[in-house]
Design a protein around this motif. Structure first.
Motif, PDB file in Angstrom:
ATOM      1  N   GLU A   1    -113.571 -16.662  90.409  1.00 15.60           N
ATOM      2  CA  GLU A   1    -112.378 -17.375  89.964  1.00 15.60           C
ATOM      3  C   GLU A   1    -112.194 -18.610  90.835  1.00 15.60           C
ATOM      4  N   ILE A   2    -111.930 -19.740  90.200  1.00 15.85           N
ATOM      5  CA  ILE A   2    -111.710 -21.002  90.912  1.00 15.85           C
ATOM      6  C   ILE A   2    -110.285 -21.452  90.661  1.00 15.85           C
ATOM      7  N   GLY A   3    -109.558 -21.729  91.745  1.00 21.61           N
ATOM      8  CA  GLY A   3    -108.194 -22.222  91.644  1.00 21.61           C
ATOM      9  C   GLY A   3    -108.150 -23.732  91.727  1.00 21.61           C
ATOM     10  N   PHE A   4    -107.325 -24.341  90.881  1.00 19.43           N
ATOM     11  CA  PHE A   4    -107.202 -25.801  90.833  1.00 19.43           C
ATOM     12  C   PHE A   4    -105.768 -26.224  91.141  1.00 19.43           C
ATOM     13  N   GLU A   5    -105.650 -27.334  91.867  1.00 17.60           N
ATOM     14  CA  GLU A   5    -104.368 -27.997  92.084  1.00 17.60           C
ATOM     15  C   GLU A   5    -104.553 -29.487  91.842  1.00 17.60           C
ATOM     16  N   HIS A   6    -103.788 -30.030  90.906  1.00 14.92           N
ATOM     17  CA  HIS A   6    -103.863 -31.456  90.556  1.00 14.92           C
ATOM     18  C   HIS A   6    -105.292 -31.883  90.252  1.00 14.92           C
TER      19      HIS A   6
ATOM     20  N   THR B   1    -122.377 -28.127  88.655  1.00 10.91           N
ATOM     21  CA  THR B   1    -122.469 -27.595  87.302  1.00 10.91           C
ATOM     22  C   THR B   1    -121.352 -26.590  87.041  1.00 10.91           C
ATOM     23  N   ILE B   2    -121.079 -25.754  88.031  1.00 13.19           N
ATOM     24  CA  ILE B   2    -119.982 -24.787  87.908  1.00 13.19           C
ATOM     25  C   ILE B   2    -118.642 -25.500  87.837  1.00 13.19           C
ATOM     26  N   LEU B   3    -118.454 -26.489  88.709  1.00 18.90           N
ATOM     27  CA  LEU B   3    -117.168 -27.193  88.765  1.00 18.90           C
ATOM     28  C   LEU B   3    -116.861 -27.935  87.472  1.00 18.90           C
ATOM     29  N   LEU B   4    -117.866 -28.579  86.879  1.00 18.69           N
ATOM     30  CA  LEU B   4    -117.621 -29.317  85.643  1.00 18.69           C
ATOM     31  C   LEU B   4    -117.127 -28.375  84.550  1.00 18.69           C
ATOM     32  N   LYS B   5    -117.788 -27.225  84.419  1.00 21.48           N
ATOM     33  CA  LYS B   5    -117.384 -26.249  83.394  1.00 21.48           C
ATOM     34  C   LYS B   5    -115.976 -25.730  83.668  1.00 21.48           C
ATOM     35  N   ALA B   6    -115.702 -25.423  84.927  1.00 20.02           N
ATOM     36  CA  ALA B   6    -114.389 -24.871  85.272  1.00 20.02           C
ATOM     37  C   ALA B   6    -113.286 -25.901  85.085  1.00 20.02           C
ATOM     38  N   HIS B   7    -113.549 -27.148  85.466  1.00 16.73           N
ATOM     39  CA  HIS B   7    -112.529 -28.187  85.356  1.00 16.73           C
ATOM     40  C   HIS B   7    -112.185 -28.455  83.900  1.00 16.73           C
ATOM     41  N   ARG B   8    -113.182 -28.509  83.050  1.00 19.57           N
ATOM     42  CA  ARG B   8    -112.905 -28.721  81.632  1.00 19.57           C
ATOM     43  C   ARG B   8    -112.121 -27.543  81.050  1.00 19.57           C
ATOM     44  N   ALA B   9    -112.387 -26.336  81.564  1.00 20.11           N
ATOM     45  CA  ALA B   9    -111.672 -25.161  81.063  1.00 20.11           C
ATOM     46  C   ALA B   9    -110.186 -25.212  81.411  1.00 20.11           C
TER      47      ALA B   9
ATOM     48  N   LYS C   1    -102.015 -34.434  87.297  1.00 18.94           N
ATOM     49  CA  LYS C   1    -100.834 -33.835  87.924  1.00 18.94           C
ATOM     50  C   LYS C   1    -100.523 -32.457  87.350  1.00 18.94           C
ATOM     51  N   VAL C   2    -100.886 -32.232  86.092  1.00 19.25           N
ATOM     52  CA  VAL C   2    -100.582 -30.951  85.436  1.00 19.25           C
ATOM     53  C   VAL C   2    -101.777 -30.009  85.398  1.00 19.25           C
ATOM     54  N   VAL C   3    -102.899 -30.435  85.976  1.00 23.64           N
ATOM     55  CA  VAL C   3    -104.116 -29.613  85.894  1.00 23.64           C
ATOM     56  C   VAL C   3    -104.117 -28.634  87.064  1.00 23.64           C
ATOM     57  N   ASN C   4    -103.338 -27.572  86.887  1.00 23.54           N
ATOM     58  CA  ASN C   4    -103.150 -26.547  87.914  1.00 23.54           C
ATOM     59  C   ASN C   4    -103.372 -25.173  87.293  1.00 23.54           C
TER      60      ASN C   4
END
Length: 406
Positions: free
Chosen positions: A226-231, A285-293, A340-343
């Motif tokens: 699981e990857i957590g995102f803030e902004h 490669t992992i980050l791109l997929k996760a960020h788009r998700a 700003k809302v990508v959390n």
């Protein structure tokens, strides 16, 4: 350029064959003092030998700087907020490192009172453009020396002969051999060019790859993370907060163990030629997929679509060396506003070279409304009858055209 006008130059220096020869060549041809700068951006090599080699060459001012955190936080992560892919495949691992190195070259030139900077990029490649566009953007009056565009040492054999004549030590790998590929590594990726790869029909040797196992040799059971995102930026793996550099390094480790991130492409260089390169970018490669998700859950439809339209232009700016251009900065400001809302959190399964999204959530910013989207009774949350007028209005021009044809 009048050689006598250069009193001191800052050289981007790795301690390898090319830059070791360049160091001596600058001392001889320009008769100037040389300052060496070696950047640690996570290439995974011991850098202190570069200091010893520079000292042996008579260099008095030697810079070896750890730029890993700055590289990831200020260059890699902003680029990933844009979901940047060059020509649909390349995650820009080499491209994004060059503006940071050039930026530090300019800073060191100011600190040491140097007249010029120098680099070891060839006259055929993209890196010369990236280094120099950055340098001129930050110091329009800086002088730049690009030996590959001046000298006649245009082959490895000539470089080796020069090194032998001048007593320059050439380090070999521990087993006494040197990789035949031209390689570049940093925390985002490792690239391979040259040798057998110059024939785009030839499959790369299995022994070439350094960071990733072959997908068919990866574990038979998926790894779930699981990857957590803030902004828009990743901040945690499985609930454990990590610094940007440590997070990317950990994703490289996990992704590499699961055969993720190998790419074999023919790309269009800015200087006009096509070039075949192979890349390992497991964490990216992992980050791109996760960020788009996570964006799929939190971004407004039209904002997301506009971002996708702008992305190819953004990626080309990075690839071509325009990181410090006003147009890239303008695009970055727009992109960062959306983030700003990508959390939230994204859950992924990593399996034999595949990155599979299996969950995403955002407590504060999700735009997904199950009450509206459900296939069950929606208790009046959505009036399906409204779709009739919506469709008829959007079909109006099509109906008019059909009647004319008819």
């Amino acid at each position: 350029m009048a050689h006598g006008a250069i009193k001191k130059v800052v050289l981007a220096y790795s301690g390898g064959l090319d830059t070791s020869v360049i160091l001596r060549w600058l001392q001889e041809e320009y008769g100037c003092e040389v300052v060496t700068f070696t950047a640690d951006i996570g290439q995974g090599e011991e850098l202190e030998p570069a200091r010893a080699k520079a000292q042996a060459a008579g260099v008095k001012e030697i810079y070896i700087d750890d730029l890993c955190e700055e590289f990831v936080s200020d260059f890699v992560f902003p680029m990933f907020r844009a979901n940047a892919l060059y020509e649909g495949e390349y995650l820009l691992g080499t491209s994004i490192a060059r503006p940071l190195i050039a930026k530090r070259l300019i800073e060191i030139a100011a600190e040491t009172g140097a007249d010029a900077i120098a680099h070891g990029a060839t006259g055929k490649g993209n890196d010369q453009v990236r280094f120099e566009l950055t340098a001129y953007a930050l110091n329009p009056d800086i002088k730049i020396i690009a030996p590959w565009r001046e000298w006649d040492l245009l082959s490895r054999d000539k470089l080796m002969a020069y090194a032998e004549r001048h007593g320059i030590a050439v380090e070999m790998k521990r087993d006494g051999t040197k990789s035949p590929y031209s390689m570049d590594a940093n925390l985002l990726h490792i690239s391979y060019e040259g040798y057998e790869l110059e024939d785009p029909w030839v499959e790369p040797s299995p022994e070439m790859w350094r960071w990733t196992v072959a997908p068919e040799q990866a574990p038979d059971h998926p790894t779930t993370i699981e990857i957590g995102f803030e902004h828009g930026d990743p901040v945690a793996i499985d609930g454990r907060r990590l610094s940007p550099a440590k997070l990317l390094a950990e994703l490289n480790r996990i992704g590499g163990a699961n055969g993720i991130g190998r790419t074999d492409i023919v790309e269009n260089r800015y200087v006009g030629m096509k070039s075949r390169g192979c890349y390992e970018t497991p964490g990216g490669t992992i980050l791109l997929k996760a960020h788009r998700a996570i964006e799929s859950l939190t971004l407004d439809r039209e904002a997301a679509h506009l971002k996708d339209e702008l992305m190819p232009r953004y990626a080309s700016l990075v690839y071509n060396g325009y990181w410090f251009s006003p147009e890239r900065q303008m695009l970055q400001a727009a992109i960062d506003e959306t983030q700003k809302v990508v959390n939230g959190e994204v859950r992924l399964k990593l399996y034999k070279g595949n990155v599979i999204v299996v969950g995403r959530k955002s407590e504060s910013n999700s735009l997904f409304d199950a009450a509206i989207a459900t296939f069950e009774e929606d208790a009046g949350a959505y009036n399906q009858g409204d779709a009739t007028g919506f469709i008829r209005l959007n079909a109006l021009r099509l109906r008019v055209a059909a009647r004319k044809r008819g």
